[in-house]
Design a protein around this motif. Structure first.
Motif, PDB file in Angstrom:
ATOM      1  N   GLU A  70       0.833  -1.209   0.000  1.00 39.17           N
ATOM      2  CA  GLU A  70       0.000   0.000   0.000  1.00 39.17           C
ATOM      3  C   GLU A  70       0.864   1.253   0.000  1.00 39.17           C
ATOM      4  O   GLU A  70       0.606   2.193  -0.761  1.00 39.17           O
ATOM      5  N   ARG A  71       1.885   1.267   0.861  1.00 38.36           N
ATOM      6  CA  ARG A  71       2.768   2.426   0.913  1.00 38.36           C
ATOM      7  C   ARG A  71       3.484   2.630  -0.411  1.00 38.36           C
ATOM      8  O   ARG A  71       3.627   3.760  -0.881  1.00 38.36           O
ATOM      9  N   LEU A  72       3.944   1.533  -1.009  1.00 42.19           N
ATOM     10  CA  LEU A  72       4.642   1.610  -2.288  1.00 42.19           C
ATOM     11  C   LEU A  72       3.714   2.154  -3.365  1.00 42.19           C
ATOM     12  O   LEU A  72       4.108   2.996  -4.177  1.00 42.19           O
ATOM     13  N   GLN A  77       2.037   6.725  -6.717  1.00 39.96           N
ATOM     14  CA  GLN A  77       1.060   7.731  -7.135  1.00 39.96           C
ATOM     15  C   GLN A  77       1.591   9.137  -6.881  1.00 39.96           C
ATOM     16  O   GLN A  77       1.395  10.036  -7.706  1.00 39.96           O
ATOM     17  N   GLN A  78       2.260   9.323  -5.745  1.00 42.00           N
ATOM     18  CA  GLN A  78       2.828  10.640  -5.445  1.00 42.00           C
ATOM     19  C   GLN A  78       3.888  11.001  -6.473  1.00 42.00           C
ATOM     20  O   GLN A  78       3.943  12.138  -6.946  1.00 42.00           O
ATOM     21  N   ASN A  84       3.889  14.750 -13.204  1.00 40.69           N
ATOM     22  CA  ASN A  84       2.915  15.532 -13.977  1.00 40.69           C
ATOM     23  C   ASN A  84       3.007  17.011 -13.629  1.00 40.69           C
ATOM     24  O   ASN A  84       2.957  17.872 -14.513  1.00 40.69           O
ATOM     25  N   LEU A  85       3.149  17.306 -12.341  1.00 42.27           N
ATOM     26  CA  LEU A  85       3.273  18.693 -11.899  1.00 42.27           C
ATOM     27  C   LEU A  85       4.546  19.322 -12.451  1.00 42.27           C
ATOM     28  O   LEU A  85       4.528  20.466 -12.914  1.00 42.27           O
ATOM     29  N   LYS A  86       5.634  18.563 -12.454  1.00 45.19           N
ATOM     30  CA  LYS A  86       6.908  19.070 -12.985  1.00 45.19           C
ATOM     31  C   LYS A  86       6.760  19.380 -14.478  1.00 45.19           C
ATOM     32  O   LYS A  86       7.218  20.423 -14.955  1.00 45.19           O
ATOM     33  N   GLY A  87       6.123  18.468 -15.209  1.00 45.78           N
ATOM     34  CA  GLY A  87       5.893  18.713 -16.636  1.00 45.78           C
ATOM     35  C   GLY A  87       5.027  19.935 -16.864  1.00 45.78           C
ATOM     36  O   GLY A  87       5.285  20.730 -17.774  1.00 45.78           O
TER      37      GLY A  87
END
Length: 160
Positions: A70-72, A77-78, A84-87
């Motif tokens: 779950e953590r992985l 996802q993060q 996506n935010l960087k792009g």
């Protein structure tokens, strides 16, 4: 008669001792059997406890494995969201740099280029972007209407 009584008495005492011994042997055999049963029960309980402990350890390992998965997944996802935010930021920066470069650029000299629909003025040039007070002001401004009719008709070919 005393000898007979004495012999009989010795016989009875021997018999009693033999009975006592046989009872002692039977009691010892029963005790050994009870100890063997107890040891077998203890071994069986140890096996059962070991199996339960192994099952508990396996369940704990599966639970921990699920938590790690779950953590992985959340971290993946993060990371994807951050990519996506960087792009998106890179695209914004590129667009901003293009706009700023267009606003800083020098106006296009129409005499140095051959006439064509995309060669007259940069769409970001301040003369194109400036607002007019009224339609009559826009019509009076001849620089706004630079087109094929106003451009020189002689075309110079580049020399080889």
């Amino acid at each position: 008669a005393d000898i007979c009584n004495d012999a009989e008495h010795r016989g009875h005492s021997k018999l009693e001792r033999m009975e006592e011994k046989s009872e002692e042997v039977a009691r010892q055999a029963g005790e050994r059997q009870r100890r063997r049963l107890l040891e077998n029960a203890e071994r069986s309980m140890k096996f059962v406890n070991a199996a339960e402990k192994l099952g508990n350890l396996e369940r704990q390992a599966e639970y921990r494995k699920g938590l790690v998965q779950e953590r992985l997944y959340e971290k993946a996802q993060q990371v994807e969201a951050l990519k996506n935010l960087k792009g998106h930021f890179a695209l914004q920066r590129r667009e901003r740099n293009v706009r700023q470069a267009a606003l800083r650029s020098l106006p296009v000299n129409l005499r140095s280029i051959s006439p064509g629909p995309s060669h007259y003025v940069s769409p970001f040039h301040p003369s194109v972007l400036r607002p007019f007070e009224s339609v009559s002001d826009a019509l009076r401004d001849r620089s706004f209407f630079s087109g094929p009719a106003n451009a020189s008709t002689s075309v110079q070919l580049p020399s080889a």
